[in-house]
Design a protein around this motif. Structure first.
Motif, mmCIF file in Angstrom:
data_model
loop_
_atom_site.group_PDB
_atom_site.id
_atom_site.type_symbol
_atom_site.label_atom_id
_atom_site.label_comp_id
_atom_site.label_asym_id
_atom_site.label_seq_id
_atom_site.Cartn_x
_atom_site.Cartn_y
_atom_site.Cartn_z
ATOM 1 N N GLN A 1 6.605 -14.780 -5.765
ATOM 2 C CA GLN A 1 5.742 -13.774 -5.915
ATOM 3 C C GLN A 1 5.752 -12.692 -5.396
ATOM 4 O OE1 GLN A 1 1.762 -16.005 -6.237
ATOM 5 N NE2 GLN A 1 2.631 -16.959 -7.861
ATOM 6 N N ALA A 2 6.154 -12.460 -4.167
ATOM 7 C CA ALA A 2 6.077 -11.391 -3.473
ATOM 8 C C ALA A 2 6.962 -10.317 -4.172
ATOM 9 C CB ALA A 2 6.556 -11.585 -2.105
ATOM 10 N N ALA A 3 8.102 -10.639 -4.725
ATOM 11 C CA ALA A 3 8.871 -9.979 -5.541
ATOM 12 C C ALA A 3 8.244 -9.493 -6.628
ATOM 13 C CB ALA A 3 10.309 -10.536 -5.683
ATOM 14 N N GLY A 4 7.561 -10.424 -7.453
ATOM 15 C CA GLY A 4 7.043 -9.979 -8.681
ATOM 16 C C GLY A 4 5.939 -8.972 -8.430
ATOM 17 N N THR A 5 4.866 -9.080 -7.308
ATOM 18 C CA THR A 5 4.026 -8.370 -7.009
ATOM 19 C C THR A 5 4.373 -7.009 -6.558
ATOM 20 O OG1 THR A 5 2.802 -10.494 -6.119
ATOM 21 C CG2 THR A 5 1.723 -8.268 -5.385
ATOM 22 N N PHE A 6 5.291 -6.736 -5.890
ATOM 23 C CA PHE A 6 5.706 -5.628 -5.367
ATOM 24 C C PHE A 6 6.177 -4.774 -6.595
ATOM 25 C CE2 PHE A 6 9.165 -2.684 -4.279
ATOM 26 C CZ PHE A 6 8.474 -1.866 -3.218
ATOM 27 N N ASN A 7 6.954 -5.332 -7.476
ATOM 28 C CA ASN A 7 7.375 -4.304 -8.789
ATOM 29 C C ASN A 7 6.279 -4.093 -9.563
ATOM 30 O OD1 ASN A 7 10.459 -3.825 -8.783
ATOM 31 N ND2 ASN A 7 10.118 -6.043 -8.009
ATOM 32 N N CYS B 1 0.897 -1.218 0.055
ATOM 33 C CA CYS B 1 -0.013 -0.007 -0.050
ATOM 34 C C CYS B 1 0.625 1.166 0.193
ATOM 35 C CB CYS B 1 -0.845 -0.090 1.132
ATOM 36 S SG CYS B 1 -2.243 -1.183 1.118
ATOM 37 N N ILE B 2 1.779 1.293 0.848
ATOM 38 C CA ILE B 2 2.781 2.439 0.915
ATOM 39 C C ILE B 2 3.349 2.741 -0.374
ATOM 40 C CG2 ILE B 2 4.913 3.495 2.029
ATOM 41 C CD1 ILE B 2 3.957 2.062 4.667
ATOM 42 N N ALA B 3 3.962 1.678 -1.172
ATOM 43 C CA ALA B 3 4.761 1.652 -2.298
ATOM 44 C C ALA B 3 3.902 2.244 -3.307
ATOM 45 C CB ALA B 3 5.202 0.394 -2.698
ATOM 46 N N SER B 4 2.657 1.589 -3.367
ATOM 47 C CA SER B 4 1.492 2.273 -4.489
ATOM 48 C C SER B 4 1.323 3.434 -4.192
ATOM 49 C CB SER B 4 0.164 1.216 -4.409
ATOM 50 O OG SER B 4 -0.686 1.785 -5.101
ATOM 51 N N LEU B 5 0.909 3.931 -3.045
ATOM 52 C CA LEU B 5 0.700 5.175 -2.734
ATOM 53 C C LEU B 5 1.876 6.401 -3.262
ATOM 54 C CD1 LEU B 5 -1.322 5.393 0.481
ATOM 55 C CD2 LEU B 5 -2.090 5.993 -1.521
ATOM 56 N N SER B 6 3.143 5.705 -2.924
ATOM 57 C CA SER B 6 4.216 6.573 -3.319
ATOM 58 C C SER B 6 4.409 6.733 -4.806
ATOM 59 C CB SER B 6 5.398 5.907 -2.634
ATOM 60 O OG SER B 6 5.461 5.614 -1.231
ATOM 61 N N TRP B 7 4.221 5.617 -5.700
ATOM 62 C CA TRP B 7 4.576 5.547 -6.844
ATOM 63 C C TRP B 7 3.456 6.312 -7.631
ATOM 64 C CZ3 TRP B 7 8.625 3.725 -4.817
ATOM 65 C CH2 TRP B 7 9.679 3.441 -5.532
ATOM 66 N N MET B 8 2.246 6.487 -7.279
ATOM 67 C CA MET B 8 1.091 7.292 -7.807
ATOM 68 C C MET B 8 1.735 8.639 -7.700
ATOM 69 S SD MET B 8 -2.611 5.634 -7.350
ATOM 70 C CE MET B 8 -2.596 5.199 -5.378
#
Length: 535
Positions: free
Chosen positions: A457-463, A334-341
Motif C-alpha cells: 500500500q505504501a507503493a500504491g499510495t506514493f504513486n 509531502c515532498i513528492a506531492s509538492l514536487s509533482w504539483m
C-alpha cells in the motif's frame, strides 16, 4: 537510517495479499511457497545478489522484460504530457479554451490516481503478468477509441478510462521487480530504470505529441499511443516470465472485499476540487459564482471524510492510516506531492502556454524545446542508480528540491522575449534533476519506511499521490491565471498576451513557495544509503 529493500512480497499489487488482512489468511495458507505462487524462482534461490536473476534466460531477456515493465508508470504521465502539448490543436478543433480545456489532460491523472489502489488488486487476483496485459491492452483500446471522438466530453471520458485501465500496471510491475531482485547495486540500477518511466515518460510525451500533431493532427497522438502499447503488450506476453495461474475462488474473495466506497469518495472529492478550480474562468462572476464555492467545499469535505472513513470504517481500507506513523513516509509523500504539483501542474503547463501562445512556436518547435528533459532526466536517473548505495538519500532529495527552486526562479525572472538558451533551457535541465532524484529516493524510501505488511500500500499510495497532485497542480495554475488575467479563457485571450504572461509569473511565485517548502521538509528526512548489500 539505511534503507532495507522489501523482500519477496514487498511491492505486490495491494495489501489484500498480505498476511495482515484477515480475509486473506486462509488463501495464504493454501499457497505452498513463493516459487509455486509466482511461477518463478525467488530471490533467495541465488547466492550472489549482483548476478542476473535465474528467471531470466539471458541478458537480452532481462533487458526487454525490464523495458516492458518501465512502460507501466510511463503510461499516464506520457499520455498526459502528450495531450498537454496538443492543447492548442484540441482547442481549435473543439472551440474550447481556458481551464475547461485542461480536463482532457487532468482526466487521465485523476482517474489513474484514484483507481491505482483499487485496480492494483487485479495483480493479486489474476497475477502480475495478466494484470500488465490487461492494463496495457485496455490503455491501447481506449486510446484508439478516443482518437475517433468528435465530442469533447466523450474525449475526456475515454482519456480518463485510459488512466483507470493502466492503473493496475504500476503496482504489478513494481511487485514483479520487488519479488525478482535482491537488495543490491543491480537492483538499484533496475529500479532507477523503472523509475525513469514516470518523469521521463512525461517529458517524452511533449516531443511525441509535437511530432504527431505537426505531421498529422491531434488524433494521431491517440493512434501513436495505441500502437505503442499494443507492441508493449506483445512484449509482455512473449518475454515476461509466467506468473501464477488464475485462482477464481481467490479472485472472488478479493473483489468481494474491495473498498469501493473509499475509491468513489476519493475520486469524487478530487474531481470536484479540480472542477471548481478549472471552471472559474468559464463563469461570468468567477469566484463569486455560488456553485464554484459549493463544489469546492463539497470536494474538500469528501477528501477529509475519505481520511476518516479509511481510518475507522472498512476492514480492508484502500489506505492503511497506520502507514502515516512513519515520519519518513509522511515527509516523502509531502515532498513528492509538492514536487509533482510544481513539475506538471505549474512549470510544464505554463511552459506549453509560453511557447505556443506567447512565443507562437509551432508544436514541433515546442516539442524540441522540451527535449532537454528526457535527455537530462535519463542521465540523472542513471546517476541515482549508480550512487544511491553511496550517497545518503536525504542529500539526494535535498539536491532535487534545490533544482525545483532554481527552475522556478528562472521562469519567474524570465522576460517575454528572452533567448531560449538563456532561460528555459537551463530550467528544463535542473527541473528533471529534482523530478528524478525525488522520485527515485522517495519511492524507495516509501516502500522501506513502513512494516512489511504495509509495503504494497505504501507503493500504491506514493504513486496515487503524485498523479492526484499533478491534477491539483493544473487546477491551481488555471485558478491563478484566471484571477490575474481577466481575458484568460475568453475568446480574445490571444489579443492580451502581456496579461497572460504576467499571470504566469504568479504561478511561478507559487512554485517557488512549493519548492521552498519541499526543501525545508527534506531537511527533516532520515534516509541513509539505498541498496547497500549486507553479506
Amino acid at each position: 537510517m539505511d534503507i532495507e529493500e522489501p523482500d519477496i512480497e514487498s511491492v505486490a499489487s495491494n495489501a489484500i495479499e498480505n498476511e495482515s488482512h484477515p480475509q486473506n489468511r486462509e488463501s495464504l495458507r493454501e499457497e505452498k511457497s513463493p516459487v509455486q505462487r509466482t511461477g518463478s524462482k525467488a530471490p533467495a534461490d541465488y547466492s550472489d545478489p549482483e548476478q542476473r536473476p535465474p528467471i531470466f534466460k539471458s541478458a537480452i531477456h532481462e533487458i526487454v522484460s525490464c523495458m516492458c515493465l518501465t512502460f507501466a508508470p510511463c503510461a499516464a504521465s506520457m499520455s498526459s504530457a502528450a495531450y498537454q502539448t496538443s492543447l492548442t490543436a484540441t482547442s481549435e478543433h473543439f472551440k474550447i479554451s481556458g481551464g475547461q480545456l485542461t480536463w482532457c489532460v487532468s482526466g487521465v491523472m485523476l482517474a489513474n490516481g484514484s483507481c491505482l489502489l483499487l485496480m492494483g488488486n487485479i495483480a493479486d487476483a489474476f497475477g502480475r503478468k495478466n494484470a500488465l496485459l490487461f492494463g496495457y491492452t485496455s490503455f491501447a483500446i481506449f486510446a484508439l477509441i478516443g482518437g475517433f471522438m468528435n465530442d469533447f466530453i466523450l474525449l475526456c471520458v475515454f482519456r480518463a478510462l485510459q488512466g483507470a485501465a493502466v492503473a493496475c500496471g504500476t503496482p504489478a510491475a513494481a511487485g514483479f521487480l520487488g519479488a525478482t531482485y535482491r537488495d543490491s547495486r543491480r537492483k538499484n540500477l533496475v529500479m532507477s530504470c523503472f523509475s525513469i518511466g514516470a518523469p521521463i515518460g512525461g517529458a517524452s510525451g511533449y516531443f511525441i505529441a509535437g511530432v504527431c500533431v505537426s505531421i498529422l493532427n491531434w488524433r494521431s497522438v491517440h493512434y501513436f499511443l495505441a500502437i505503442l502499447y499494443c507492441i508493449t503488450s506483445i512484449g509482455v506476453l512473449l518475454f515476461l516470465p509466467n506468473d501464477k495461474r488464475i485462482d477464481w475462488k481467490h479472485a472472488k474473495k478479493i473483489f468481494k472485499g474491495l473498498d469501493y466506497l473509499g475509491a468513489l469518495m476519493s475520486l469524487s472529492g478530487f474531481t470536484l476540487i479540480c472542477f471548481s478550480l478549472t471552471q472559474v474562468d468559464a463563469t461570468e462572476k468567477r469566484w463569486r459564482t455560488p456553485y464554484i464555492i459549493a463544489l469546492l467545499i463539497v470536494g474538500l469535505a469528501l477528501v477529509i471524510g475519505f481520511g476518516f472513513y479509511e481510518t475507522y470504517v472498512p476492514k480492508t481500507p484502500l489506505i492503511q492510516m497506520k502507514m502515516f506513523k512513519s515520519r519518513n513516509f509522511v515527509l516523502c509523500i509531502c515532498i513528492a506531492s509538492l514536487s509533482w504539483m510544481l513539475f506538471f501542474g505549474i512549470l510544464n503547463y505554463n511552459a506549453v502556454l509560453y511557447f505556443e501562445q506567447i512565443r507562437k512556436y509551432s508544436v514541433i518547435i515546442t516539442a524540441c524545446c522540451f527535449l532537454p528533459q528526457p535527455i537530462a532526466g535519463s542521465l540523472v536517473s542513471l546517476f541515482a542508480g549508480f550512487t544511491m548505495h553511496i550517497i545518503p538519500g536525504k542529500y539526494l532529495v535535498t539536491i532535487g528540491c534545490g533544482g525545483f527552486i532554481v527552475s522556478s526562479i528562472i521562469w519567474a525572472t524570465n522576460s517575454i522575449h528572452r533567448n531560449y538558451f538563456l532561460g528555459p533551457f537551463w530550467s528544463f535541465c535542473v527541473t528533471v534533476l529534482g523530478v528524478d532524484l525525488v522520485y527515485n529516493v522517495a519511492n524507495r524510501c516509501s516502500l522501506s519506511s513502513v512494516e512489511r505488511s504495509l509495503q504494497s500500500q505504501a507503493a500504491g499510495t506514493f504513486n496515487t499521490v503524485i498523479q492526484l497532485s499533478s491534477s491539483v497542480g493544473l487546477g491551481i495554475s488555471t485558478t491563478i491565471l484566471a484571477s490575474r488575467d481577466p481575458y484568460y479563457g475568453q475568446a480574445n485571450q490571444a489579443d492580451h498576451l502581456e496579461e497572460l504572461f504576467e499571470g504566469m509569473k504568479y504561478c511561478y511565485y507559487v512554485g517557488i513557495g512549493f519548492s521552498g517548502l519541499a526543501l525545508i521538509l527534506s531537511l527533516f528526512l532520515d534516509i541513509g544509503v539505498v541498496g547497500s548489500v549486507k553479506r
